[in-house]
Scaffold this active site. Structure first.
Site, PDB file in Angstrom:
ATOM      1  N   LYS A 195       1.615  -4.101   6.712  1.00 49.80           N
ATOM      2  CA  LYS A 195       2.064  -4.102   5.041  1.00 49.80           C
ATOM      3  C   LYS A 195       3.515  -3.726   5.333  1.00 49.80           C
ATOM      4  CE  LYS A 195      -1.775  -4.553   2.361  1.00 49.80           C
ATOM      5  NZ  LYS A 195      -1.969  -5.747   1.771  1.00 49.80           N
TER       6      LYS A 195
ATOM      7  N   THR B  78       0.930  -1.125  -0.132  1.00 46.85           N
ATOM      8  CA  THR B  78      -0.021  -0.044  -0.097  1.00 46.85           C
ATOM      9  C   THR B  78       0.966   1.325   0.113  1.00 46.85           C
ATOM     10  OG1 THR B  78      -1.762   1.013   1.282  1.00 46.85           O
ATOM     11  CG2 THR B  78      -0.143  -0.168   2.516  1.00 46.85           C
TER      12      THR B  78
ATOM     13  N   SER C  52      -1.685   3.279  10.407  1.00 46.89           N
ATOM     14  CA  SER C  52      -2.824   2.560  11.295  1.00 46.89           C
ATOM     15  C   SER C  52      -2.145   1.195  11.416  1.00 46.89           C
ATOM     16  CB  SER C  52      -3.912   2.239  10.426  1.00 46.89           C
ATOM     17  OG  SER C  52      -3.670   1.397   9.430  1.00 46.89           O
TER      18      SER C  52
ATOM     19  N   TYR D  81      -3.191  -1.515  10.429  1.00 48.85           N
ATOM     20  CA  TYR D  81      -3.372  -2.454   9.225  1.00 48.85           C
ATOM     21  C   TYR D  81      -2.036  -1.879   8.238  1.00 48.85           C
ATOM     22  CZ  TYR D  81      -4.021  -2.282   4.151  1.00 48.85           C
ATOM     23  OH  TYR D  81      -3.590  -2.207   2.824  1.00 48.85           O
ATOM     24  N   HIS D  82      -1.752  -0.507   8.038  1.00 50.03           N
ATOM     25  CA  HIS D  82      -0.699  -0.156   7.200  1.00 50.03           C
ATOM     26  C   HIS D  82       0.440  -0.948   7.768  1.00 50.03           C
ATOM     27  CE1 HIS D  82      -3.734   2.893   5.675  1.00 50.03           C
ATOM     28  NE2 HIS D  82      -3.294   2.556   4.457  1.00 50.03           N
TER      29      HIS D  82
END
Ligand code: NAD
Ligand code: USQ
Length: 384
Positions: A185, A144, A179, A181-182
């Site tokens: 990654k 991302t 975040s 989530y990020h």
């Protein structure tokens, strides 16, 4: 060529699986269907009525005569993953199979842990399975743009050349994700880079921006092939949400000042970028990074564009700057490079009035399915 699409029941994965199948690739889909389960848990449904994966694949075969193999299971289960890979014998693996919502990952500790375990362990299992039995297979991994955050300098594609105390090196670009989530990654990127450096695997990390749109040539062929389109406060993303909000007469939810700038791309470019990456594989031992977006917009500008397109269609569109539930810079420099996919032949579909028109019309068509209670954001990044 045999391509396994992990996460092939999801938004990007389903469009990609059909696109590749249509172009003559032998496609397999591996998916745990956990995303459908998370939707149920949150009590949300995609705007569009999506058919069960088995029906989708059957319809595709009936329409085109092309078959897609299905492997239903979780890649955090190494035994299942290894068996599926041996059965399918992929030459390329496209990995979309992760928990991809920033708000979901910020709900609480459980959701942060779930996100990072699901994403990091799944990818790590994949790397070990490739190391054991498929060392020549090309991994195309969805990363991302959010891995980079919003630094006050230009964002390069994966690496930056630095001069320090008279010496020079090209090093991974610094990461400042916003975040849990990020962050997952970023952890994936480090693990994949390691696997390439140490074991000689080949991988392409596609740092994708925010995807918008719903129709691709293939998913538009039949109602049973329709793709998901999320609008809720957890899984819905900026432009898709704004179009659906405009269609149902909900004020557009611009968080804070709306100066947050990101890279964006049409889902028709997502599928093409994947094909480009597969057709031009990374070298053995190479960890290649492409920034996968076509244009940069601020959230406020997107809202203005949707308002203009909606007004032209006779909709009454208001913009509401609501308190930002996230901790992020609302005014910042953002200038990211994106030349590598263009150099390999990507011809972008730029955001246009006609795209906004078609997305708005699509949203109007399914507006009865919208649950107004799911539109405002409920997850906060703040401690209290
Ligand atoms: P999605 O939630 O629609 O699809 C993800 C799919 O992966 C789901 O079908 C889910 O069931 C499956 N999955 C999740 N964990 C799995 C596991 N452990 N084993 C097997 N299957 C699993 O998400 P999407 O929007 O299609 O995103 C796909 C990928 O692209 C993600 O990795 C995401 O981070 C990345 N991405 C998405 C966007 C976007 O705007 N949608 C932007 C940039 C990057
Ligand atoms: N935003 C609003 N209003 C909304 C929704 C979002 O102002 O109603 C703002 C957010 O505050 C943020 C920006 O829009 O500043 C982008 O938010 P988003 O929800 O559209 O996207 P994001 O959380 O970054 O995540 C999405 C995908 C994720 C992918 C990422 C690419 O869910 O999987 O990794 O886009 S990127 O943004 O480039 O990191």
């Amino acid at each position: 060529m045999k391509v396994l699409v992990i996460g092939g029941d999801g938004y990007c994965g389903w469009a990609t699986a059909l696109y590749l199948s249509n172009r003559g690739y032998e496609v397999g889909i591996l998916d745990s269907l956990v995303r459908r389960h998370w939707d149920n848990e949150l009590g949300v449904e995609t705007l569009t009525p999506i058919a069960p994966i088995q029906q989708r694949i059957q319809r595709w075969q009936d329409l085109t005569g092309k078959s897609i193999d299905l492997f239903t299971g979780d890649i955090t289960n190494y035994g299942f993953l290894s068996k599926a890979l041996h059965k399918f014998q992929p030459e390329a693996i496209v990995h979309f199979g992760e928990q991809r919502s920033a708000p979901f990952s910020m709900i609480d500790r459980e959701h942060a842990v779930l996100t990072q375990v699901n994403n990091v362990v799944g990818t790590l299992n994949l790397l070990y399975a490739m190391r054991e039995d498929f060392p020549d297979c090309h991994l195309v991994k969805l990363g991302t743009m959010g891995e980079y955050g919003t630094p006050n300098i230009d964002i390069e594609e994966g690496y930056i050349t630095i001069e320090h105390n008279g010496r020079k090196d090209t090093l991974p670009y610094p990461k400042q994700p916003g975040s849990m989530y990020h962050l997952s990654k970023v952890h994936d990127s480090h693990n994949i880079h390691f696997a390439c450096r140490i074991w000689g695997l080949r991988a392409t990390d596609l740092n994708q921006g925010v995807v918008y749109g719903v129709l691709t040539e293939e998913t538009g062929m039949d109602e049973l092939l329709i793709n998901r389109l999320d609008y809720d406060g957890v899984f819905g993303t900026a432009l898709n949400r704004f179009c659906i909000q405009a269609a149902v007469g909900h004020p557009l939810t611009v968080y804070g000042k709306g100066g947050q700038t990101r890279g964006f791309l049409d889902i028709r470019d997502t599928v093409r970028c994947i094909e480009i990456a597969i057709a031009n594989p990374a070298q053995a031992g190479e960890f290649r990074v492409f920034n996968q977006f076509t244009e940069q917009f601020s959230v406020g500008d997107l809202a203005m564009m949707v308002k203009k397109a909606g007004t032209a269609m006779g909709l009454n569109v208001e913009i509401n700057n609501i308190d930002n539930p996230r901790v992020e810079k609302e005014e910042h420099y953002f200038n990211a490079k994106n030349t590598k996919l263009l150099d390999l032949g990507l011809q972008p579909h730029y955001l246009s009035d006609s795209l906004l028109d078609s997305l708005l019309n699509f949203a109007v068509k399914y507006q009865k399915r919208v649950d107004f209670n799911q539109i405002l954001p409920k997850v906060s990044w703040h401690r209290n």
